[in-house]
Write a protein that holds these residues in place. Sequence first.
Motif, PDB file in Angstrom:
ATOM      1  N   MET A 278       0.859  -1.175   0.000  1.00  0.00           N
ATOM      2  CA  MET A 278       0.000   0.000   0.000  1.00  0.00           C
ATOM      3  C   MET A 278       0.902   1.233   0.000  1.00  0.00           C
ATOM      4  O   MET A 278       1.765   1.382   0.861  1.00  0.00           O
ATOM      5  CB  MET A 278      -0.901  -0.037   1.226  1.00  0.00           C
ATOM      6  N   SER A 279       0.672   2.111  -0.945  1.00  0.00           N
ATOM      7  CA  SER A 279       1.546   3.274  -1.072  1.00  0.00           C
ATOM      8  C   SER A 279       0.902   4.564  -0.553  1.00  0.00           C
ATOM      9  O   SER A 279       1.418   5.639  -0.792  1.00  0.00           O
ATOM     10  CB  SER A 279       1.956   3.461  -2.534  1.00  0.00           C
ATOM     11  N   TYR A 280      -0.204   4.437   0.158  1.00  0.00           N
ATOM     12  CA  TYR A 280      -0.819   5.638   0.728  1.00  0.00           C
ATOM     13  C   TYR A 280      -1.087   5.407   2.215  1.00  0.00           C
ATOM     14  O   TYR A 280      -1.237   4.280   2.670  1.00  0.00           O
ATOM     15  CB  TYR A 280      -2.123   6.001   0.014  1.00  0.00           C
ATOM     16  N   THR A 281      -1.132   6.520   2.922  1.00  0.00           N
ATOM     17  CA  THR A 281      -1.482   6.496   4.338  1.00  0.00           C
ATOM     18  C   THR A 281      -2.437   7.642   4.592  1.00  0.00           C
ATOM     19  O   THR A 281      -2.189   8.760   4.129  1.00  0.00           O
ATOM     20  CB  THR A 281      -0.231   6.696   5.222  1.00  0.00           C
ATOM     21  N   ILE A 282      -3.520   7.376   5.274  1.00  0.00           N
ATOM     22  CA  ILE A 282      -4.401   8.457   5.686  1.00  0.00           C
ATOM     23  C   ILE A 282      -3.843   8.964   7.011  1.00  0.00           C
ATOM     24  O   ILE A 282      -3.889   8.276   8.022  1.00  0.00           O
ATOM     25  CB  ILE A 282      -5.861   8.003   5.805  1.00  0.00           C
ATOM     26  N   ILE A 283      -3.286  10.159   6.960  1.00  0.00           N
ATOM     27  CA  ILE A 283      -2.621  10.739   8.125  1.00  0.00           C
ATOM     28  C   ILE A 283      -3.640  11.244   9.139  1.00  0.00           C
ATOM     29  O   ILE A 283      -3.505  11.056  10.332  1.00  0.00           O
ATOM     30  CB  ILE A 283      -1.692  11.903   7.706  1.00  0.00           C
ATOM     31  N   GLN A 284      -4.683  11.893   8.613  1.00  0.00           N
ATOM     32  CA  GLN A 284      -5.665  12.494   9.524  1.00  0.00           C
ATOM     33  C   GLN A 284      -7.007  12.655   8.813  1.00  0.00           C
ATOM     34  O   GLN A 284      -7.063  12.981   7.635  1.00  0.00           O
ATOM     35  CB  GLN A 284      -5.137  13.859   9.972  1.00  0.00           C
ATOM     36  N   LYS A 285      -8.069  12.425   9.571  1.00  0.00           N
ATOM     37  CA  LYS A 285      -9.441  12.708   9.117  1.00  0.00           C
ATOM     38  C   LYS A 285     -10.089  13.531  10.217  1.00  0.00           C
ATOM     39  O   LYS A 285     -10.137  13.098  11.359  1.00  0.00           O
ATOM     40  CB  LYS A 285     -10.251  11.430   8.946  1.00  0.00           C
TER      41      LYS A 285
ATOM     42  N   VAL B 179      -9.403  15.720   5.024  1.00  0.00           N
ATOM     43  CA  VAL B 179      -8.658  14.463   4.990  1.00  0.00           C
ATOM     44  C   VAL B 179      -7.251  14.770   4.493  1.00  0.00           C
ATOM     45  O   VAL B 179      -7.076  15.468   3.507  1.00  0.00           O
ATOM     46  CB  VAL B 179      -9.329  13.438   4.051  1.00  0.00           C
ATOM     47  N   TRP B 180      -6.249  14.238   5.197  1.00  0.00           N
ATOM     48  CA  TRP B 180      -4.848  14.407   4.811  1.00  0.00           C
ATOM     49  C   TRP B 180      -4.321  13.028   4.436  1.00  0.00           C
ATOM     50  O   TRP B 180      -4.324  12.109   5.244  1.00  0.00           O
ATOM     51  CB  TRP B 180      -4.075  15.001   5.966  1.00  0.00           C
ATOM     52  N   ILE B 181      -3.876  12.906   3.184  1.00  0.00           N
ATOM     53  CA  ILE B 181      -3.387  11.639   2.644  1.00  0.00           C
ATOM     54  C   ILE B 181      -1.935  11.813   2.224  1.00  0.00           C
ATOM     55  O   ILE B 181      -1.587  12.804   1.578  1.00  0.00           O
ATOM     56  CB  ILE B 181      -4.210  11.218   1.404  1.00  0.00           C
ATOM     57  N   LYS B 182      -1.100  10.846   2.570  1.00  0.00           N
ATOM     58  CA  LYS B 182       0.283  10.846   2.101  1.00  0.00           C
ATOM     59  C   LYS B 182       0.443   9.691   1.120  1.00  0.00           C
ATOM     60  O   LYS B 182       0.074   8.552   1.430  1.00  0.00           O
ATOM     61  CB  LYS B 182       1.255  10.685   3.255  1.00  0.00           C
TER      62      LYS B 182
ATOM     63  N   THR C  69      -0.655   2.295  -7.217  1.00  0.00           N
ATOM     64  CA  THR C  69      -1.266   1.257  -8.055  1.00  0.00           C
ATOM     65  C   THR C  69      -2.785   1.423  -8.122  1.00  0.00           C
ATOM     66  O   THR C  69      -3.377   2.161  -7.341  1.00  0.00           O
ATOM     67  CB  THR C  69      -0.956  -0.146  -7.494  1.00  0.00           C
ATOM     68  N   VAL C  70      -3.395   0.694  -9.034  1.00  0.00           N
ATOM     69  CA  VAL C  70      -4.854   0.684  -9.139  1.00  0.00           C
ATOM     70  C   VAL C  70      -5.459   0.186  -7.839  1.00  0.00           C
ATOM     71  O   VAL C  70      -6.450   0.735  -7.351  1.00  0.00           O
ATOM     72  CB  VAL C  70      -5.318  -0.197 -10.328  1.00  0.00           C
ATOM     73  N   GLN C  71      -4.854  -0.830  -7.243  1.00  0.00           N
ATOM     74  CA  GLN C  71      -5.355  -1.361  -5.971  1.00  0.00           C
ATOM     75  C   GLN C  71      -5.260  -0.314  -4.858  1.00  0.00           C
ATOM     76  O   GLN C  71      -6.134  -0.232  -3.998  1.00  0.00           O
ATOM     77  CB  GLN C  71      -4.597  -2.631  -5.578  1.00  0.00           C
ATOM     78  N   ASP C  72      -4.196   0.492  -4.886  1.00  0.00           N
ATOM     79  CA  ASP C  72      -4.082   1.587  -3.918  1.00  0.00           C
ATOM     80  C   ASP C  72      -5.233   2.569  -4.097  1.00  0.00           C
ATOM     81  O   ASP C  72      -5.852   2.995  -3.127  1.00  0.00           O
ATOM     82  CB  ASP C  72      -2.760   2.346  -4.090  1.00  0.00           C
ATOM     83  N   LEU C  73      -5.505   2.927  -5.338  1.00  0.00           N
ATOM     84  CA  LEU C  73      -6.590   3.870  -5.619  1.00  0.00           C
ATOM     85  C   LEU C  73      -7.927   3.327  -5.124  1.00  0.00           C
ATOM     86  O   LEU C  73      -8.684   4.033  -4.460  1.00  0.00           O
ATOM     87  CB  LEU C  73      -6.672   4.178  -7.111  1.00  0.00           C
TER      88      LEU C  73
END
Length: 120
Positions: free
Chosen positions: A1-8, A13-16, A22-26
């Motif tokens: 997984m190449s994303y992290t939700i830092i804060q909601k 929403v803050w995403i890194k 990848t498509v699966q990440d999306l």
Amino acid sequence: MSYTIIQKTGTHVWIKISNLFTVQDLLGLQGSLEADLQRSSHIRILIELENFEGWSHDSGWESTSFLPESDNKTSRIALVGDEKWKDEFFMFIGYPLTPIDVAYFPTTQLREAAVWLSKN
């Protein structure tokens, strides 16, 4: 997984996103945001690129978009990252064809991006 939700927080929403996206990440990211989009009348997204390497070349991109077409609740997106990704990220989110207010900030301007995101 190449994303992290830092804060909601309510409407923000803050995403890194790092490495190769990848498509699966999306699809995973969209699933993570679905409840927030349902709960809120509008949402603002801060996307921070860190060690971003671009998008994977696997199949499936042709039938996806960054935000679901039914999403009319996203009002602003602030992108923070290396300038070399600006044009490609704009294409990825459909800017300027999307009604979403979008701005790109250099890596050193994360704070400025957050301030812009919160303005009316």
